[in-house]
Motif scaffolding. Sequence first.
Motif, mmCIF file in Angstrom:
data_model
loop_
_atom_site.group_PDB
_atom_site.id
_atom_site.type_symbol
_atom_site.label_atom_id
_atom_site.label_comp_id
_atom_site.label_asym_id
_atom_site.label_seq_id
_atom_site.Cartn_x
_atom_site.Cartn_y
_atom_site.Cartn_z
ATOM 1 N N PHE A 298 0.856 -1.189 0.000
ATOM 2 C CA PHE A 298 0.000 0.000 0.000
ATOM 3 C C PHE A 298 0.882 1.225 0.000
ATOM 4 N N SER A 299 0.542 2.187 -0.860
ATOM 5 C CA SER A 299 1.428 3.345 -1.082
ATOM 6 C C SER A 299 1.117 4.453 -0.104
ATOM 7 N N TRP A 313 -7.292 10.543 -0.947
ATOM 8 C CA TRP A 313 -7.981 9.458 -1.636
ATOM 9 C C TRP A 313 -7.481 9.336 -3.100
ATOM 10 N N ASN A 314 -7.210 10.443 -3.760
ATOM 11 C CA ASN A 314 -6.786 10.403 -5.184
ATOM 12 C C ASN A 314 -5.315 10.050 -5.348
ATOM 13 N N ASP A 315 -4.545 10.020 -4.267
ATOM 14 C CA ASP A 315 -3.098 9.771 -4.363
ATOM 15 C C ASP A 315 -2.708 8.358 -3.976
ATOM 16 N N GLU A 316 -3.416 7.760 -3.046
ATOM 17 C CA GLU A 316 -3.015 6.464 -2.541
ATOM 18 C C GLU A 316 -3.457 5.356 -3.497
ATOM 19 N N GLN A 317 -2.643 4.239 -3.472
ATOM 20 C CA GLN A 317 -2.926 3.108 -4.358
ATOM 21 C C GLN A 317 -2.331 1.838 -3.766
ATOM 22 N N ILE A 331 6.457 -8.222 -12.682
ATOM 23 C CA ILE A 331 5.107 -7.775 -13.071
ATOM 24 C C ILE A 331 4.604 -6.829 -11.965
ATOM 25 N N ILE A 332 4.309 -5.613 -12.357
ATOM 26 C CA ILE A 332 3.852 -4.577 -11.412
ATOM 27 C C ILE A 332 2.418 -4.190 -11.787
ATOM 28 N N ILE A 333 1.515 -4.319 -10.784
ATOM 29 C CA ILE A 333 0.120 -3.918 -11.008
ATOM 30 C C ILE A 333 -0.237 -2.890 -9.903
ATOM 31 N N THR A 334 -0.707 -1.729 -10.307
ATOM 32 C CA THR A 334 -1.106 -0.678 -9.348
ATOM 33 C C THR A 334 -2.616 -0.442 -9.438
ATOM 34 N N PHE A 335 -3.257 -0.353 -8.241
ATOM 35 C CA PHE A 335 -4.721 -0.130 -8.141
ATOM 36 C C PHE A 335 -4.977 1.177 -7.387
ATOM 37 N N TYR A 339 -10.960 4.195 -6.810
ATOM 38 C CA TYR A 339 -11.988 3.370 -7.438
ATOM 39 C C TYR A 339 -12.852 2.631 -6.400
ATOM 40 N N TYR A 340 -12.368 2.500 -5.177
ATOM 41 C CA TYR A 340 -13.101 1.767 -4.137
ATOM 42 C C TYR A 340 -13.714 2.704 -3.095
#
Length: 882
Positions: A298-299, A313-317, A331-335, A339-340
Amino acid sequence: MSNPTHQPRNKWMIAVSLTLCALLAVVGEMGQFHFIYGISFSLTSLFVLLSVRLFGIGGGLLTAFAAFLASAAAADHLMFQAIGLLEAFVVGLMMLRYRGRLFMTDLCFWLFVGMPLTYFFYNQHYSNTGVDIKLIACLIAINGLFNALFAEILHQYLPLSRWSGLSSIKRLPRSMSQLLLHLSLGIVLVSFLLNMLVNSINSFKEVTYYVEDIAQQATNTITKEWGASNVPYTIPMDDVSTRTLQFLIDRYTTDTYAFSLIDDQHRVVASNHHGLIGTHLDAFGEKNYRPISEYLYFSSNYNSFSQLKLHTWNDEQFLYQSKLGNGTGHIIITFPLEYYQNYLFSKYFIHIFYLIGFALVAAFVSLLINRSFTRSLQRLAVATTNLPLKLKHNNSLELPKSNTVEIHSLIMNIKHMSSSLLYLFRETQSNNERLEMQAQLLQESEERLHQLAYYDMLTGLPNRHQFTRHFQELIVMNTGTAQHLKIGVLFADINRFKQINDTLGHAFGDKLLQLVAQRFQSIACKSCDVFRFGGDEFVFLVRYREEELSSYAEPILKCFIEPFLIDGMPLFLTVSIGISSHPQDGEDMDTIVRNADIAMYNAKEEGDGCYRFFKPNLLPLIEEKMRLENGLYKALQENQFSLYYQPKINAATGELCGIEALIRWKHPDLGLVPPDKFIPLAEESGFILEIDRWVFREACRQNKVWQDAGLKQISVSVNISARHFYQGNLKEMILSELKATGLDPHYVSLEITEGVFMRNIDQVIDTILYLRNLGIQISIDDFGTGYSSLNQLQRLPISDVKLDRSFIQGITSDDKKSSIVRAIIELVHSMNMKVVAEGVETLDESRFCKELKCDELQGYLFSRPLPADELEVMLAQADPER
């Protein structure tokens, strides 16, 4: 005597308590509970509102300002604390103005002030961040209501006022309904907050599991399609392999997350976000990712999730990292967390709706419990309030019914206790009743004796004792100043009061005396006092110098001009006044009063409604009256009475048709005494009952003797006093004397006056009907001079009406009088009754009465009252057979 150290000690306790509330508010602000991402729960307003409740609006504002300074030092929640200051101010004003409950007052604040302001302020700062402002406003309002509720609970159920030195008074009992409401709402709010605390952790875990699952599925799908699911794969080195990999990434991924393949140099080889291809992506260099699981991070730059803010809320992922099998890349996947955001906020909106629903249900359930459980207790409390007093007054004890075992047992115990209490009360009452009665009688006797010593109980006027004291004082004052100050006594007596008292009753007479006393008081003045001696005797005591005593007597007579209205009946009366003065008519009080009384009797004899001064020649007249009054009983015993008979003549035929028995008294010293002298005395003394019995018996006996001698059989009329209808046994007397003499009742006629019908007319009519059924005739004597009106004739079961001689005298020369007599005769004849004219003394009067069709005539023109032997001769002459 108060303790001098008590007040300073209270001030010290109040200051310490207020400081403690402020410190607790600061601690509550610094140690907040964090729930959902960026949303916290604070206990600050609990202590602020508690300060408002305990110390008023000033103490609440001081506590709120201390919390505001603590928030300002931390540079956080300033807007929320500003609303807290406003909350303390508004709630404090409302509590001061309306003195309502703290929770309901705070609820009004949040509905109409707090929530709108919170929505407005947060909308200004977070309108474009995707944060649900309505949720934030609702949670802040729930935070405030939670604190208000528990502040009310703490104040209600803990002795905080006594602990803080504000009051030493013991707290009042609490109601069951309020306790149930506090309990139900408290359970709902605490459960909600605990649920939010647990769901804050579970919701974040739920999102991480969801994110990790999507990342693993995307990774597995793409690597499977790449053909490296069972063997290690490497970074593609040619363009064909790269395009193939990019095609798979674009096909099996979405734009909601960034799927990137980087080589060992951190260069993006392929990505569903084409802008990242060819760029360098350092997974751990640009941001500090906090590990959540083996692959997921978690970032956040913060040490804990609870310290994140709304604007991030718009910065964390979330970041998902998976190494390639040969170690040549990742393999890097960022969410993005945004969106939640809606998903998490919608869940908490559902929790808020559940809270409102459960709160309403809890309030409804508490209301039902209160109605089913406490209503019986409330009715029981009302029924048992002042239980001893209710039992003392024999009031019915209506106890409620309940299906609850405990309440039913309590009701039965109270019922048993009330029965025992009633028994004990009656026992105690029976033991104390005699003592209380004696004490009450003693107290009443003392009060009555004190009142009777100086004032008349009926009229409120000073009595004889007060008159004696006042007269003696005036005599003492008069010593040495007799040439300037004189004392006059005016003895006033109400005319015909004895008759009114006997016919209308003593209650009527008492009302009359009270009205007379009021009029006498209205004419009393500084130099004239009025006293009541007893009965209808009133005495005026006058202090005068040169003016005549008649100036004091005239107002007394004039106050009787207006009729007395009693129970709707106008009563015209007169008063007779006797006057004597000191020292002219006597040297002592008794002599003065006696001489005024003698003068009053002289006024009565000379005519109603006048006054007379005392003269020495009045003494023989009074002595004669006293001799007559004292000689009545002796006269009856020694046969000093005799009967005279005055004939009645049939107006049409001129024949003798009846006689009237008239009593005469031959006094051994005074000679023949006329009835108008001794009959009033007999009426006053009540001896008239015995005299009437003697007259009735003698008249019946004499008539029977004449009939037995073969003389003309005619009816004999006997005058009967009104007292017989109220005090004597008239029916028994009539039957007894008729039986003793043997005279047929048809030869008896009773003459009564109209005064008989003034009191209890129904009883009088019943008695007359009984006598009429025996055959006795009833005649109204002196009609027109009494109290009845013409319309009463239709109710009276009488046979004859005797017109008073005042109507007959001068009838030939008085048109008005003749018209009245003519109307009376026609009215009486219309009701099948006979008319007897008495007092006929001239031929003109006789002829006129015949023309008016009078049935019978009586008067000196035909015959004076005759003794029995002379009337016997007239009867013999009237009998045509002899």
